[in-house]
Design a protein around this motif. Structure first.
Motif, PDB file in Angstrom:
ATOM      1  N   GLN A  21      11.651  60.386 -12.001  1.00 33.38           N
ATOM      2  CA  GLN A  21      12.361  61.688 -11.478  1.00 33.38           C
ATOM      3  C   GLN A  21      12.971  61.215 -10.023  1.00 33.38           C
ATOM      4  O   GLN A  21      12.332  60.217  -9.256  1.00 33.38           O
ATOM      5  CB  GLN A  21      11.698  63.119 -11.866  1.00 33.38           C
ATOM      6  N   ALA A  22      14.511  61.666 -10.145  1.00 29.02           N
ATOM      7  CA  ALA A  22      14.336  60.740  -8.581  1.00 29.02           C
ATOM      8  C   ALA A  22      14.172  61.850  -7.520  1.00 29.02           C
ATOM      9  O   ALA A  22      13.702  61.906  -7.862  1.00 29.02           O
ATOM     10  CB  ALA A  22      16.356  61.416  -8.647  1.00 29.02           C
ATOM     11  N   LYS A  23      13.761  60.995  -6.365  1.00 23.55           N
ATOM     12  CA  LYS A  23      13.243  61.277  -5.047  1.00 23.55           C
ATOM     13  C   LYS A  23      14.203  61.391  -4.061  1.00 23.55           C
ATOM     14  O   LYS A  23      14.822  60.701  -4.380  1.00 23.55           O
ATOM     15  CB  LYS A  23      12.066  60.257  -4.704  1.00 23.55           C
ATOM     16  N   PHE A  76      19.689  60.110  -2.508  1.00 20.23           N
ATOM     17  CA  PHE A  76      18.158  59.861  -4.134  1.00 20.23           C
ATOM     18  C   PHE A  76      18.136  58.869  -3.712  1.00 20.23           C
ATOM     19  O   PHE A  76      19.349  57.699  -4.062  1.00 20.23           O
ATOM     20  CB  PHE A  76      18.232  60.737  -4.732  1.00 20.23           C
ATOM     21  N   SER A  82      20.732  65.706  -8.595  1.00 21.30           N
ATOM     22  CA  SER A  82      19.239  66.326  -8.667  1.00 21.30           C
ATOM     23  C   SER A  82      19.318  67.087  -7.460  1.00 21.30           C
ATOM     24  O   SER A  82      20.343  67.946  -6.377  1.00 21.30           O
ATOM     25  CB  SER A  82      18.521  65.041  -7.482  1.00 21.30           C
ATOM     26  N   GLU A  83      18.524  68.369  -7.363  1.00 24.78           N
ATOM     27  CA  GLU A  83      18.654  69.654  -6.423  1.00 24.78           C
ATOM     28  C   GLU A  83      17.703  69.044  -5.121  1.00 24.78           C
ATOM     29  O   GLU A  83      16.515  68.580  -5.530  1.00 24.78           O
ATOM     30  CB  GLU A  83      17.982  70.711  -7.548  1.00 24.78           C
ATOM     31  N   GLN A 118      23.042  70.983  -4.635  1.00 27.36           N
ATOM     32  CA  GLN A 118      22.933  69.598  -5.947  1.00 27.36           C
ATOM     33  C   GLN A 118      23.435  68.275  -5.364  1.00 27.36           C
ATOM     34  O   GLN A 118      24.467  68.480  -5.196  1.00 27.36           O
ATOM     35  CB  GLN A 118      23.088  70.367  -7.102  1.00 27.36           C
ATOM     36  N   GLY A 123      23.786  60.912  -7.277  1.00 32.11           N
ATOM     37  CA  GLY A 123      22.681  61.419  -6.074  1.00 32.11           C
ATOM     38  C   GLY A 123      22.789  60.983  -4.947  1.00 32.11           C
ATOM     39  O   GLY A 123      21.570  61.132  -4.227  1.00 32.11           O
ATOM     40  N   ASP A 146      13.113  68.008  -1.794  1.00 32.47           N
ATOM     41  CA  ASP A 146      13.849  67.751  -3.392  1.00 32.47           C
ATOM     42  C   ASP A 146      11.956  68.922  -3.834  1.00 32.47           C
ATOM     43  O   ASP A 146      11.257  69.585  -3.692  1.00 32.47           O
ATOM     44  CB  ASP A 146      13.464  66.450  -3.705  1.00 32.47           C
ATOM     45  N   THR A 147      12.521  68.688  -5.123  1.00 34.06           N
ATOM     46  CA  THR A 147      11.446  69.748  -6.257  1.00 34.06           C
ATOM     47  C   THR A 147      10.404  69.232  -6.282  1.00 34.06           C
ATOM     48  O   THR A 147       9.610  70.306  -6.656  1.00 34.06           O
ATOM     49  CB  THR A 147      12.639  69.730  -7.370  1.00 34.06           C
TER      50      THR A 147
END
Length: 484
Positions: A21-23, A76, A82-83, A118, A123, A146-147
């Motif tokens: 998952q993107a960070k 990200f 990405s949220e 988002q 990204g 981030d999430t």
């Protein structure tokens, strides 16, 4: 952050693979052009819009430092949508706004609740609608999360307001006596989160006094000089500081009498004290004659004697009426008139004197509905030095930014030491240093006790008190001022 996903292939076997998952890896404050980031903590001029004309490469170094919505870059480590969330984190020392203040003026708010965004498919995202409150001397940074809980923060920003001061000085004595520096103004307002930039001066013809009926003439003369000034180019964030000699208000037709006066050859001269109520204060006070303020204007209107026995009224010529100076150091400040009655026919009766007197001397004026302030270089026939003029400019600029706040409209809440015209002086002012609860705050004793520059008359103080300092920091000047 990683996650596992399973799928079944054609052979019927289940396979598991790891999904990364993107960070969130980078957050920055944009500093002008896209891709250029603020390298260290900076200043944000919240009252100026994002326009190159404000960038001077001195106090304002880039477009990014303009406006109350600084642009924020988030990135990200992987492409894709990405949220994440953003909110502003205030310094504990910031002046705080009440709910009432924020309800009256939305610009007193900052983004204090997390707002979700988002990224684009790359990204990355540039956020342009996160906002700070528009007061000054407040420090914030933006927190981005981030999430997965990764939290990064931007550099810090200190909010400031920039004001351009265009001085317009008169030719002649008034111009020579005008303040040679406004450094005290700049210093005091810097403490409240304002950067004052003084522009090249302009000149206008001399006017000896700006009275109640001279405002239009004065404004027109200032406007003519202002049209070609640098201040004109800085609208709506420019204030005009004009100067004149006196700012005296006169009252005509004031009648004073003395009864049971013996007149005629050999009679002694009589003295009439000049006293009465003012326009802004009903109390009877010593008044000063209107003399040597405007060339050709006299304090004398008429004088007469009415014989108590015959009722005959005899005019007394002006040459027999002499203004008496209070002291030799200020020969034009006269609050008594000596009248020679020895040239009248012998008799006993009433002497009546009709004069023009000084109702009040103003140190400065803030012209409503425009960006003009006027400061006197002389009051009560004495020159005022640069320090005294700076005090007046600070006070009148205070009125321009919304002081002394009464807690209405888009202004901050009423200050604890607020008073208005019903309790003395014209306008809203501060009685800090004077006991609260008085019916009025405009006596000589009050003036000596007052210790805030926003008191209703000059008091040798050029600093805002604790209450007015907070209110000045909280003011919203984003709309600027209407031009002359």
């Amino acid at each position: 952050m990683t996650g596992k996903k399973s799928f079944e292939c054609a052979s019927g076997k289940e396979h598991t693979f790891v999904v990364k998952q993107a960070k969130l890896v980078q957050v920055e404050l944009l500093d002008g052009a896209e891709g250029k980031f603020l390298p260290k903590d900076g200043k944000q001029f919240v009252n100026l819009d994002r326009d190159n004309k404000w960038v001077d490469n001195q106090s304002v170094t880039s477009l990014g430092r303009l406006g109350y919505k600084p642009k924020i870059y988030a990135k990200f480590d992987l492409p894709g949508v990405s949220e994440f969330t953003i909110k502003a984190i205030p310094d504990a020392k910031n002046p705080s706004y009440t709910d009432d203040e924020k309800n009256r003026n939305s610009l007193f708010k900052f983004i204090e609740e997390e707002k979700t965004y988002q990224t684009e498919s790359t990204g990355e995202l540039v956020i342009s609608d996160a906002f700070l409150s528009v007061g000054g001397k407040s420090t914030f940074y933006f927190e981005v999360k981030d999430t997965q809980g990764t939290t990064l923060k931007t550099k810090k920003l200190e909010t400031l307001r920039k004001v351009f001061v265009q001085q317009i000085k008169m030719t002649g004595d008034a111009g020579k006596s005008a303040a040679n520096s406004i450094s005290t103004v700049e210093s005091e307002y810097k403490k409240q989160g304002f950067i004052i930039e003084s522009l090249p001066e302009k000149n206008m013809p001399e006017m000896e006094n700006i009275g109640a009926n001279d405002s239009t003439t004065y404004k027109n003369a200032v406007k003519t000089a202002y049209q070609s000034s640098e201040g004109k180019k800085k609208e709506p964030h420019s204030l005009v500081v004009g100067y004149t000699s006196h700012l005296a208000v006169k009252t005509t037709g004031r009648q004073l009498s003395k009864i049971n006066v013996s007149v005629g050859p050999g009679s002694s001269a009589i003295t009439i004290n000049i006293a009465g109520p003012g326009k802004t204060n009903p109390a009877v006070r010593t008044k000063y004659l209107w003399q040597e303020i405007v060339s050709g204007e006299s304090w004398f209107e008429s004088a007469s004697f009415e014989d108590a026995t015959s009722g005959v009224v005899t005019a007394i010529d002006e040459k027999y009426c002499t203004a008496i100076a209070v002291n030799a150091a200020n020969p034009n400040a006269s609050s008594k008139v000596k009248i020679d009655v020895s040239k009248l026919p012998r008799g006993t009766g009433t002497v009546t004197l009709k004069v023009t007197w000084v109702d009040r001397m103003r140190a400065g004026l803030s012209f409503g509905g425009s960006n003009l302030i006027c400061v006197c270089t002389k009051a009560w026939w004495k020159n005022k030095g640069s320090a005294q003029q700076n005090e007046v400019i600070i006070h009148e600029m205070g009125h321009k930014i919304g002081m002394v706040t009464g807690g209405t409209g888009k202004l901050p809440d009423k200050t604890d030491t607020f008073y208005d015209s019903s309790k003395g002086h014209v306008g809203t002012h501060c009685h800090h240093g004077i006991p609260a609860g008085q019916a009025r705050y405009d006596s000589a004793t009050d003036a000596s006790l007052s210790d805030c520059v926003m008191y209703g008359s000059t008091n040798s103080h050029s600093a805002f008190c604790e209450h007015c300092s907070v209110a000045a920091k909280k003011q919203d000047i984003n709309s600027g001022w209407s031009a002359l």
